[in-house]
Design a protein around this motif. Structure first.
Motif, PDB file in Angstrom:
ATOM      1  N   SER A 128      26.417   6.502 -33.631  1.00  0.00           N
ATOM      2  CA  SER A 128      26.286   5.578 -32.492  1.00  0.00           C
ATOM      3  C   SER A 128      25.634   6.215 -31.271  1.00  0.00           C
ATOM      4  O   SER A 128      25.220   5.506 -30.343  1.00  0.00           O
ATOM      5  CB  SER A 128      27.668   5.066 -32.057  1.00  0.00           C
ATOM      6  OG  SER A 128      28.428   4.679 -33.166  1.00  0.00           O
ATOM      7  N   ALA A 129      25.581   7.559 -31.243  1.00  0.00           N
ATOM      8  CA  ALA A 129      25.177   8.253 -30.012  1.00  0.00           C
ATOM      9  C   ALA A 129      23.786   7.835 -29.518  1.00  0.00           C
ATOM     10  O   ALA A 129      23.602   7.564 -28.331  1.00  0.00           O
ATOM     11  CB  ALA A 129      25.221   9.757 -30.223  1.00  0.00           C
ATOM     12  N   ASP A 130      22.818   7.740 -30.432  1.00  0.00           N
ATOM     13  CA  ASP A 130      21.440   7.486 -29.992  1.00  0.00           C
ATOM     14  C   ASP A 130      21.312   6.159 -29.250  1.00  0.00           C
ATOM     15  O   ASP A 130      20.617   6.067 -28.230  1.00  0.00           O
ATOM     16  CB  ASP A 130      20.484   7.514 -31.193  1.00  0.00           C
ATOM     17  CG  ASP A 130      20.316   8.927 -31.731  1.00  0.00           C
ATOM     18  OD1 ASP A 130      21.044   9.813 -31.238  1.00  0.00           O
ATOM     19  OD2 ASP A 130      19.484   9.159 -32.628  1.00  0.00           O
ATOM     20  N   ALA A 131      21.993   5.115 -29.774  1.00  0.00           N
ATOM     21  CA  ALA A 131      21.871   3.785 -29.148  1.00  0.00           C
ATOM     22  C   ALA A 131      22.495   3.784 -27.750  1.00  0.00           C
ATOM     23  O   ALA A 131      21.907   3.263 -26.794  1.00  0.00           O
ATOM     24  CB  ALA A 131      22.559   2.744 -30.027  1.00  0.00           C
ATOM     25  N   VAL A 132      23.681   4.417 -27.618  1.00  0.00           N
ATOM     26  CA  VAL A 132      24.357   4.464 -26.313  1.00  0.00           C
ATOM     27  C   VAL A 132      23.533   5.309 -25.342  1.00  0.00           C
ATOM     28  O   VAL A 132      23.353   4.952 -24.167  1.00  0.00           O
ATOM     29  CB  VAL A 132      25.794   5.036 -26.457  1.00  0.00           C
ATOM     30  CG1 VAL A 132      26.481   5.144 -25.101  1.00  0.00           C
ATOM     31  CG2 VAL A 132      26.620   4.176 -27.406  1.00  0.00           C
ATOM     32  N   TYR A 133      23.009   6.413 -25.849  1.00  0.00           N
ATOM     33  CA  TYR A 133      22.167   7.313 -25.056  1.00  0.00           C
ATOM     34  C   TYR A 133      20.967   6.544 -24.470  1.00  0.00           C
ATOM     35  O   TYR A 133      20.650   6.651 -23.286  1.00  0.00           O
ATOM     36  CB  TYR A 133      21.705   8.453 -25.974  1.00  0.00           C
ATOM     37  CG  TYR A 133      20.793   9.483 -25.348  1.00  0.00           C
ATOM     38  CD1 TYR A 133      21.320  10.585 -24.704  1.00  0.00           C
ATOM     39  CD2 TYR A 133      19.403   9.365 -25.432  1.00  0.00           C
ATOM     40  CE1 TYR A 133      20.485  11.548 -24.146  1.00  0.00           C
ATOM     41  CE2 TYR A 133      18.570  10.320 -24.872  1.00  0.00           C
ATOM     42  CZ  TYR A 133      19.115  11.405 -24.234  1.00  0.00           C
ATOM     43  OH  TYR A 133      18.296  12.355 -23.686  1.00  0.00           O
ATOM     44  N   PRO A 175      28.021   0.972 -21.585  1.00  0.00           N
ATOM     45  CA  PRO A 175      27.601   2.230 -22.246  1.00  0.00           C
ATOM     46  C   PRO A 175      28.348   3.464 -21.727  1.00  0.00           C
ATOM     47  O   PRO A 175      28.616   4.386 -22.493  1.00  0.00           O
ATOM     48  CB  PRO A 175      26.107   2.329 -21.935  1.00  0.00           C
ATOM     49  CG  PRO A 175      25.680   1.002 -21.461  1.00  0.00           C
ATOM     50  CD  PRO A 175      26.874   0.209 -21.073  1.00  0.00           C
ATOM     51  N   LEU A 176      28.692   3.495 -20.425  1.00  0.00           N
ATOM     52  CA  LEU A 176      29.442   4.645 -19.896  1.00  0.00           C
ATOM     53  C   LEU A 176      30.810   4.742 -20.551  1.00  0.00           C
ATOM     54  O   LEU A 176      31.266   5.836 -20.914  1.00  0.00           O
ATOM     55  CB  LEU A 176      29.602   4.527 -18.367  1.00  0.00           C
ATOM     56  CG  LEU A 176      28.397   4.931 -17.515  1.00  0.00           C
ATOM     57  CD1 LEU A 176      28.622   4.558 -16.051  1.00  0.00           C
ATOM     58  CD2 LEU A 176      28.114   6.433 -17.628  1.00  0.00           C
ATOM     59  N   ARG A 177      31.493   3.577 -20.714  1.00  0.00           N
ATOM     60  CA  ARG A 177      32.809   3.576 -21.388  1.00  0.00           C
ATOM     61  C   ARG A 177      32.662   4.015 -22.845  1.00  0.00           C
ATOM     62  O   ARG A 177      33.443   4.816 -23.354  1.00  0.00           O
ATOM     63  CB  ARG A 177      33.447   2.179 -21.332  1.00  0.00           C
ATOM     64  CG  ARG A 177      33.949   1.775 -19.959  1.00  0.00           C
ATOM     65  CD  ARG A 177      34.628   0.416 -20.004  1.00  0.00           C
ATOM     66  NE  ARG A 177      35.931   0.470 -20.637  1.00  0.00           N
ATOM     67  CZ  ARG A 177      37.083   0.718 -19.997  1.00  0.00           C
ATOM     68  NH1 ARG A 177      37.074   0.944 -18.706  1.00  0.00           N
ATOM     69  NH2 ARG A 177      38.229   0.756 -20.645  1.00  0.00           N
ATOM     70  N   GLU A 178      31.633   3.474 -23.509  1.00  0.00           N
ATOM     71  CA  GLU A 178      31.426   3.821 -24.926  1.00  0.00           C
ATOM     72  C   GLU A 178      31.171   5.312 -25.085  1.00  0.00           C
ATOM     73  O   GLU A 178      31.695   5.955 -26.001  1.00  0.00           O
ATOM     74  CB  GLU A 178      30.229   3.034 -25.488  1.00  0.00           C
ATOM     75  CG  GLU A 178      30.525   1.554 -25.738  1.00  0.00           C
ATOM     76  CD  GLU A 178      29.256   0.781 -26.111  1.00  0.00           C
ATOM     77  OE1 GLU A 178      28.289   1.397 -26.611  1.00  0.00           O
ATOM     78  OE2 GLU A 178      29.236  -0.452 -25.892  1.00  0.00           O
TER      79      GLU A 178
END
Length: 1002
Positions: free
Chosen positions: A900-905, A809-812
């Protein structure tokens, strides 16, 4: 070698202050350097044709019909290095940005790239060309002919009012006073000289002036070319700003949100001097200048003029404005005691004052620091004064730091005096033993806290012995008043303390500092330590992270070294960066350090309390005050600062022998954590009079914006002695973007009437990780290997496994953010704009090109879709094709980010919360794993780093999503207003688009 850029370097010393002057300058022609695509430069003579329909150059190998550009084919005129040719590396250092401009012309959007000898020549060409392009085929015979302009009519009406005799003439003296009244900062001698000059030129000497001469003098003296140039950029008719023009300026340049035409009409009514302009809703050059100089357009964000920070945090989470020996007016040892120092410190919002109590000759305690008994002030007088003025500037708690140097009987009198005079204001409630932190400033509003020593609980007598503080003894030695021996064996000094005084101390109990480990284990939240500047400096250099951690729970006070016998000041930033709340300043000593202190405490309604950065308050966070680059999870920012000009600058003090000439330059300084400290200066403006033009761009990278302060200093380059002219200090968080005037102050921090700097401020996020490029955000893409922020191993298996789940997730998160950033920069560059431009400016720029084409717009924005595509209608030139491709990339990367932001967050937050679940168990796990010493320290640091990184990267992603949504809203908004949008009914609600992610709890 000194270089100068000023509007007075025009040929024949001509001042360009109207469109007519620009066009007559272009009709005469001048030499410019033409830049070829191979980066070579050739000098050519450029001239505007007499029919004002084309620009020609010579000599040229082309036949004369080809060595020209028709005005009607010009799409855009750009100032600065804004085309691929001018940006190319071979040229970037050969000439300053402000000496370059480009003409984009023809159906293929070709660029003619030119370099002038100075910024004012650029201004004349750009202003003139933009004027001619705007009028297109309806070129007026010559600007300035025909009916009188709005401005001329207004100046003539002012003249008519002053012409009491109605003779068509007024005395020169009255004319001078009239112009001075309209421009208060202007020198009388400057106005008188201009009248003489123009009277001589028109061969009309005498003591009277006619209306036409008065108008001419006014226009020459009171037109600021740089503001006229700005007006021309935004005006649709080049003489004044209509309501739509003003609205565009406020939204696009000044970064104001939610501006309406009603608001613009209010501004016109308030600042436009002409009655006709006010009635028609026009803002001409004089009204525009007045508006830009007004408080409504201040560089200081008006939100910060009142208390705007959360005041419900524990007291230890704030910086507290603190004074050291506030009563002194001169210096520490030869100063005289004077109570006006207390009044002035309290009036400036100071919330911590030091009182040194001595035995007085009349049997009651006194406050004095001079060997002469005549200069002492009775303690009761000082307390009466404090009672009177404690809460005039701020309602938040005042801390009185008592340093006791008097006998027990006089201590009892002091305690009685405090109780009797301060009454209910005195905070005497015992600390709550079940709490972990001090109460908040909000809870302690209107209360006075006493900081001092307290008798141990076991002592039941009326007085007892306590360890003494070091502060104040050096002073006693110098004054021959030291009557207490240093204990044998060099232990701490002892002090006899009366119970009455001890009982006044509640939340600020002074204790000696042992070491950080002892404090972590045994110090209670209501106990506080004082550090000498030298001791605190040593901790700040050797163990900054431990000092930051200590200051999360406990108050610490830093006092100046006793070696500062001249009452000079330490740099408060050295201690603020480690979280020290109370850095005691000598308020009576002006200079850089006091400017920083005064500027810093302005940011929260000047209430004397400033909330520390979140990274310094959170229980688990990693922060090293001496970091050399960006901090984990704190978005670094770039400050783009253009210093344009100065107004009514005074002469430096003591420069009487030098005559009238000031040759100023401006230093812009950033003070903050070491990674942010930087200084840039402009060139010197030679022979510039009181109103120099600098026109120079400076850039700073700010890694911890919440702790950064910007200081402007104006200095005189030619004076041998005191070269200081003026200064202004402002916290970075209080800067307003756009064109702003900086209200200059004297060395002592007093306002200098009418003395200002005119600047342009833009703040952008730094692209990606690593060092900021030297050329700022316009660095070429693709050359830098992307850097990913990662977690660190703690050496505890169970904890490391939790943090390892966050690697992907940090890379994404980094990829999502940086892909959008790179696409945005590409799109802005192709639009010919700087990275500081906003999306609305980009869309308006593309629309301007299309509207200057003969055909109908060849590109449209389909506003029916949430992610509006930019669609070509038929064949389009190469440059437009590149712009469309860059726009498409930007929209696609933004879409990916938003969706995509919410899922990675969520993944980042889950990992952070899982890590925090271990926090309470950390000491048990450490013992079980057998970690101690350096290994233990490393494990704790890595744990704090990981928590900070996860929270920070999640915050950055949240911010990036909000920004991407805002860009979409700007695209819809601009598409509707500029005529290239279609199906525009589906413009999204900004509130719906800007819905933020849930904030992360501290």
């Amino acid at each position: 070698k000194k270089k100068t850029v000023s509007f007075s370097t025009m040929p024949n010393d001509r001042k360009i202050n109207s469109t007519a002057a620009c066009i007559s300058f272009m009709l005469e022609g001048c030499e410019l350097k033409k830049v070829r695509s191979n980066s070579r430069m050739y000098s050519r003579f450029f001239v505007l044709d007499a029919d004002m329909r084309s620009v020609r150059w010579e000599p040229s190998k082309k036949d004369s019909e080809k060595a020209k550009i028709e005005i009607k084919s010009v799409k855009e005129v750009r100032v600065g290095k804004k085309t691929p040719i001018l940006r190319s590396n071979g040229l970037s250092d050969q000439f300053p940005d402000e000496c370059a401009f480009s003409i984009i012309y023809g159906d293929n959007y070709e660029s003619l790239d030119l370099v002038a000898s100075s910024a004012d020549v650029v201004s004349a060409w750009v202003m003139g060309l933009r004027y001619l392009v705007s009028y297109g085929k309806h070129t007026p015979e010559a600007p300035g002919t025909g009916h009188p302009s709005l401005r001329t009519s207004w100046i003539s009406s002012v003249f008519d009012l002053a012409d009491l005799e109605k003779s068509g003439h007024i005395p020169v003296s009255r004319a001078v006073q009239l112009i001075k009244a309209l421009n208060p900062g202007m020198k009388t001698s400057t106005i008188e000289l201009k009248f003489k000059e123009l009277q001589k030129a028109s061969e009309r000497p005498g003591t009277e002036v006619a209306c036409d001469l008065f108008v001419e003098v006014y226009c020459e003296l009171c037109t600021r070319p740089e503001i006229f140039f700005l007006l021309v950029q935004f005006s649709s008719n080049k003489e004044y700003l209509g309501l739509k023009d003003l609205l565009m300026f406020l939204e696009v340049e000044q970064g104001m949100e939610g501006v309406t035409e009603e608001k613009c009409l209010e501004i016109v009514s308030k600042y436009e001097p002409s009655k006709e302009g006010r009635e028609k809703g026009y803002l001409a050059i004089d009204g525009f200048t007045r508006y830009l100089l007004s408080a409504d357009c201040s560089i200081f964000d008006p939100q910060h003029r009142k208390v705007c920070q959360d005041m419900a945090q524990p007291l230890s989470h704030y910086y507290i404005s603190s004074a050291h020996s506030a009563c002194l007016l001169e210096d520490n040892f030869w100063g005289r005691s004077d109570i006006s120092g207390y009044i002035s410190a309290l009036g400036l919002g100071c919330r911590s004052i030091e009182l040194v109590l001595w035995d007085g000759p009349e049997g009651e305690p006194v406050v004095y620091t001079s060997p002469s008994a005549a200069s002492c002030v009775p303690f009761r007088t000082v307390v009466g004064l404090i009672d009177q003025h404690a809460f005039t500037a701020s309602a938040y708690p005042l801390i009185l730091c008592l340093v006791v140097r008097c006998s027990a009987p006089q201590q009892r009198l002091a305690a009685q005096c405090l109780r009797k005079t301060l009454g209910e204001k005195l905070y005497l409630d015992p600390p709550n033993p079940t709490a972990s932190y001090l109460p908040s400033p909000e809870q302690l509003k209107g209360r006075i806290l006493i900081k001092g020593k307290k008798l141990p609980p076991a002592c039941e007598d009326s007085e007892g012995e306590v360890s003494d503080e070091e502060e104040g003894w050096e002073l006693a030695q110098r004054l021959g008043q030291e009557d207490q021996e240093v204990p044998e064996g060099g232990g701490p000094r002892r002090l006899r303390l009366s119970r009455e005084l001890s009982e006044l101390v509640s939340l600020c109990q002074a204790i000696p500092f042992q070491d950080f480990e002892s404090s972590r284990r045994g110090q209670r939240y209501w106990e506080m330590c004082s550090f000498s500047e030298v001791e605190a400096g040593r901790f700040a250099n050797e163990c900054p992270a431990e000092l930051v951690s200590y200051n999360k729970r406990f108050l610490s006070r830093v006092y100046p070294s006793p070696m500062r016998i001249d009452a000079s000041n330490m740099n408060p930033q050295d201690f603020w960066k480690c979280g020290c709340q109370m850095v005691a300043m000598n308020y009576q000593t002006p200079g850089l350090m006091m400017d920083l202190n005064a500027g810093w405490f302005r940011q929260n309604g000047a209430c004397g309390y400033v909330l520390r950065p979140a990274i310094m308050r959170e229980e688990v966070s990693y922060f090293s005050a001496n970091a050399k680059d960006s901090l984990p999870g704190v978005p670094a920012q770039l400050l783009h600062l253009k210093v344009i000009s100065g107004q009514n600058l005074p002469k430096p003090k003591g420069s009487g022998a030098k005559g009238e000439v000031v040759e100023p330059y401006v230093c812009a300084e950033i003070h903050g954590i070491p990674a942010d400290c930087a200084e840039h200066r402009t060139k010197t403006a030679l022979q510039s009079g009181d109103n120099p033009v600098f026109d120079e761009s400076l850039e700073f990278q700010i890694n911890l914006p919440e702790l950064a302060v910007l200081r402007f200093v104006v200095l005189d380059d030619d004076y041998i002695g005191d070269e200081f002219i003026a200064q202004y200090t402002i916290p970075f968080e209080c800067l307003q973007p756009g064109y702003r005037h900086v209200p200059l102050q004297s060395l002592a921090g007093e306002p200098l009437p009418h003395a200002t700097l005119f600047v342009h401020v833009a703040i952008t996020d730094r692209r990606g990780g690593g060092k900021g490029h030297r050329r700022g955000l316009a660095g070429r893409r693709g050359r830098r290997v992307r850097e990913y922020t990662s977690t660190k191993a703690t050496g505890i298996k169970a904890i490391d496994e939790v943090f390892r789940t966050a690697t992907q997730p940090l890379r994404e998160a980094t990829d999502l953010r940086e892909n959008v950033q790179n696409a945005l920069v590409s799109f802005k560059e192709l639009c010919g704009l700087t990275p500081a431009a906003n999306m609305k400016q980009c869309i308006l720029t593309v629309a301007t090109w299309l509207l200057h084409s003969d055909s109908t717009p060849s590109v449209t924005l389909n506003l029916a879709e949430q992610y509006p595509p930019m669609e070509a209608q038929g064949p389009i030139p190469d440059l437009l094709r590149k712009v469309l491709t860059a726009y498409e990339t930007m929209i696609q990367t933004s879409r990916t980010l938003i969706e995509s932001a919410d899922a990675v967050y969520s993944k980042l937050i889950q990992a952070q919360q899982a890590g925090m679940d271990f926090h309470k168990e950390l000491h048990r796990i450490e013992t079980k794993e057998g970690l101690r010493g350096r290994k233990l320290q490393k494990a704790l640091e890595s744990f704090a780093w990981n928590i900070t990184v996860l929270k920070g990267q999640a915050d950055l992603l949240k911010h990036a999503k909000a920004e991407a949504l805002d860009n979409l809203w700007q695209i819809h908004n601009a598409g509707q207003t500029c005529g290239i949008g279609r199906n525009g009914s589906a413009s999204p609600e900004p509130s719906r688009l800007r819905a933020p992610l849930e904030p992360i709890p501290e």
